[in-house]
Design an enzyme around this catalytic site. Sequence first.
Site, PDB file in Angstrom:
ATOM      1  N   SER A   1      39.567  32.123  26.657  1.00  0.00           N
ATOM      2  CA  SER A   1      38.485  33.087  26.467  1.00  0.00           C
ATOM      3  C   SER A   1      38.328  33.413  24.990  1.00  0.00           C
ATOM      4  CB  SER A   1      38.808  34.365  27.241  1.00  0.00           C
ATOM      5  OG  SER A   1      37.902  35.393  26.885  1.00  0.00           O
TER       6      SER A   1
ATOM      7  N   TYR B   1      44.513  40.942  29.929  1.00  0.00           N
ATOM      8  CA  TYR B   1      43.724  39.709  30.061  1.00  0.00           C
ATOM      9  C   TYR B   1      43.699  38.957  28.727  1.00  0.00           C
ATOM     10  CZ  TYR B   1      39.662  36.677  30.720  1.00  0.00           C
ATOM     11  OH  TYR B   1      38.827  35.585  30.780  1.00  0.00           O
TER      12      TYR B   1
HETATM   13  N1  LIG Z   1      33.078  34.775  33.198  1.00  0.00           N
HETATM   14  C1  LIG Z   1      33.285  34.835  31.908  1.00  0.00           C
HETATM   15  O1  LIG Z   1      32.487  35.393  31.145  1.00  0.00           O
HETATM   16  C2  LIG Z   1      34.510  34.168  31.304  1.00  0.00           C
HETATM   17  C3  LIG Z   1      34.638  34.178  29.905  1.00  0.00           C
HETATM   18  C4  LIG Z   1      35.729  33.553  29.317  1.00  0.00           C
HETATM   19  C5  LIG Z   1      36.663  32.932  30.132  1.00  0.00           C
HETATM   20  N2  LIG Z   1      36.530  32.931  31.492  1.00  0.00           N
HETATM   21  C6  LIG Z   1      37.555  32.264  32.290  1.00  0.00           C
HETATM   22  O2  LIG Z   1      36.942  31.330  33.161  1.00  0.00           O
HETATM   23  C7  LIG Z   1      37.714  31.230  34.367  1.00  0.00           C
HETATM   24  C8  LIG Z   1      36.831  31.465  35.585  1.00  0.00           C
HETATM   25  O3  LIG Z   1      36.213  32.729  35.470  1.00  0.00           O
HETATM   26  P1  LIG Z   1      35.049  33.206  36.460  1.00  0.00           P
HETATM   27  O4  LIG Z   1      34.195  34.100  35.692  1.00  0.00           O
HETATM   28  O5  LIG Z   1      34.462  32.041  37.160  1.00  0.00           O
HETATM   29  O6  LIG Z   1      35.912  34.083  37.519  1.00  0.00           O
HETATM   30  P2  LIG Z   1      35.494  34.597  38.980  1.00  0.00           P
HETATM   31  O7  LIG Z   1      34.036  34.507  39.188  1.00  0.00           O
HETATM   32  O8  LIG Z   1      36.167  35.908  39.136  1.00  0.00           O
HETATM   33  O9  LIG Z   1      36.192  33.528  39.971  1.00  0.00           O
HETATM   34  C9  LIG Z   1      37.584  33.496  40.014  1.00  0.00           C
HETATM   35  C10 LIG Z   1      38.073  32.289  40.789  1.00  0.00           C
HETATM   36  O10 LIG Z   1      39.505  32.309  40.722  1.00  0.00           O
HETATM   37  C11 LIG Z   1      40.060  32.460  42.013  1.00  0.00           C
HETATM   38  N3  LIG Z   1      41.147  33.425  41.984  1.00  0.00           N
HETATM   39  C12 LIG Z   1      41.131  34.675  41.482  1.00  0.00           C
HETATM   40  N4  LIG Z   1      42.310  35.271  41.681  1.00  0.00           N
HETATM   41  C13 LIG Z   1      43.092  34.374  42.317  1.00  0.00           C
HETATM   42  C14 LIG Z   1      44.416  34.403  42.819  1.00  0.00           C
HETATM   43  N5  LIG Z   1      45.196  35.490  42.734  1.00  0.00           N
HETATM   44  N6  LIG Z   1      44.887  33.300  43.438  1.00  0.00           N
HETATM   45  C15 LIG Z   1      44.108  32.207  43.571  1.00  0.00           C
HETATM   46  N7  LIG Z   1      42.856  32.122  43.138  1.00  0.00           N
HETATM   47  C16 LIG Z   1      42.343  33.201  42.518  1.00  0.00           C
HETATM   48  C17 LIG Z   1      38.945  32.958  42.919  1.00  0.00           C
HETATM   49  O11 LIG Z   1      39.186  32.504  44.250  1.00  0.00           O
HETATM   50  P3  LIG Z   1      38.761  33.403  45.550  1.00  0.00           P
HETATM   51  O12 LIG Z   1      37.254  33.241  45.690  1.00  0.00           O
HETATM   52  O13 LIG Z   1      39.495  32.803  46.686  1.00  0.00           O
HETATM   53  O14 LIG Z   1      39.130  34.809  45.245  1.00  0.00           O
HETATM   54  C18 LIG Z   1      37.720  32.308  42.266  1.00  0.00           C
HETATM   55  O15 LIG Z   1      37.556  30.988  42.722  1.00  0.00           O
HETATM   56  C19 LIG Z   1      38.861  32.227  34.209  1.00  0.00           C
HETATM   57  O16 LIG Z   1      39.998  31.566  33.707  1.00  0.00           O
HETATM   58  C20 LIG Z   1      38.334  33.202  33.189  1.00  0.00           C
HETATM   59  O17 LIG Z   1      39.362  33.863  32.488  1.00  0.00           O
HETATM   60  C21 LIG Z   1      35.485  33.543  32.088  1.00  0.00           C
END
Ligand SMILES: NC(=O)c1ccc[n+]([C@@H]2O[C@H](COP(=O)([O-])OP(=O)(O)OC[C@H]3O[C@@H](n4cnc5c(N)ncnc54)[C@H](OP(=O)(O)O)[C@@H]3O)[C@@H](O)[C@H]2O)c1
Length: 237
Positions: free
Chosen positions: A143, A154
Amino acid sequence: MESLLGKRALVAGSSRGIGQQIAMGLAQVRCNVVVHCRMPGNAEQTLELLEGHEIETSVVTGDLGTDEGVESVIQGVTAGPGHVDILYNNAAIMNEWQPVWEIPKTAWQDTFQVNVFALIAMCNAFAPVMVERGYGRIINLTSGIKDTPQLAPYGVSKAAVDKHTEDLAAELRGTNVLVNALDPGWLRTDMGGPNADHDVTTVLPGVLVPAFLYDHGPSGQRYAAQDFRSDEQHAAA
Ligand SMILES: NC(=O)c1ccc[n+]([C@@H]2O[C@H](COP(=O)([O-])OP(=O)(O)OC[C@H]3O[C@@H](n4cnc5c(N)ncnc54)[C@H](OP(=O)(O)O)[C@@H]3O)[C@@H](O)[C@H]2O)c1
């Protein structure tokens, strides 16, 4: 660019958000996909989106917040498809917004368990098999978050991910198992929230770049998905 045709990727956290986009992007280049999420039912939407791409799909489940859940994911791959060529460590959680002084130790522990310890366990489980097979691509989602002490667990967890990516790349030098970090940008997902800069679809095609790296290519690097957005995506995002 190398072809991913017939290769197999495990995308941790691919039931929604960025992981779902990664799974769809891989399917479009005919890479087989292992979908991961916490509960079996959570994978259904992604599986529907992957239909019609002439790839093999499978599902592994496990809560990465527990050691048992991590083991369930690893065993699910070993007992199911057998091995993966590409590992996207994408699943992560973010702590609740709080003054940094008031963030409880449990929030640090929970965040580090999913974002760091589970990621390390997944690398430990899959990288040695990749070395044996002479090919591997590990992509750790990081991130660009900064100056946000309210989300320190985080942010610090992602700094740990960056460091581990570099260390693992050094360990794997010469093996053709490439380990890189990927910053997707700030995106409108469940985690990123509705006010984020970009639509989630803008992570494609950039999220695929570290998977497509040529043999013995860059490792220990940091890629930014938004660097690869098309003009059309710029306009829409
Ligand atoms: N969104 C942003 O702006 C952003 C920015 C920078 C980096 N990132 C990074 O990108 C990645 C994805 O982010 P996102 O925004 O797509 O997140 P998200 O929409 O919250 O989706 C999270 C995903 O991770 C799974 N997950 C969460 N907690 C879990 C656990 N305890 N065990 C197993 N699976 C789990 C969820 O599965 P379930 O559906 O089964 O819960 C879901 O598939 C992350 O590493 C995040 O840090 C995101």
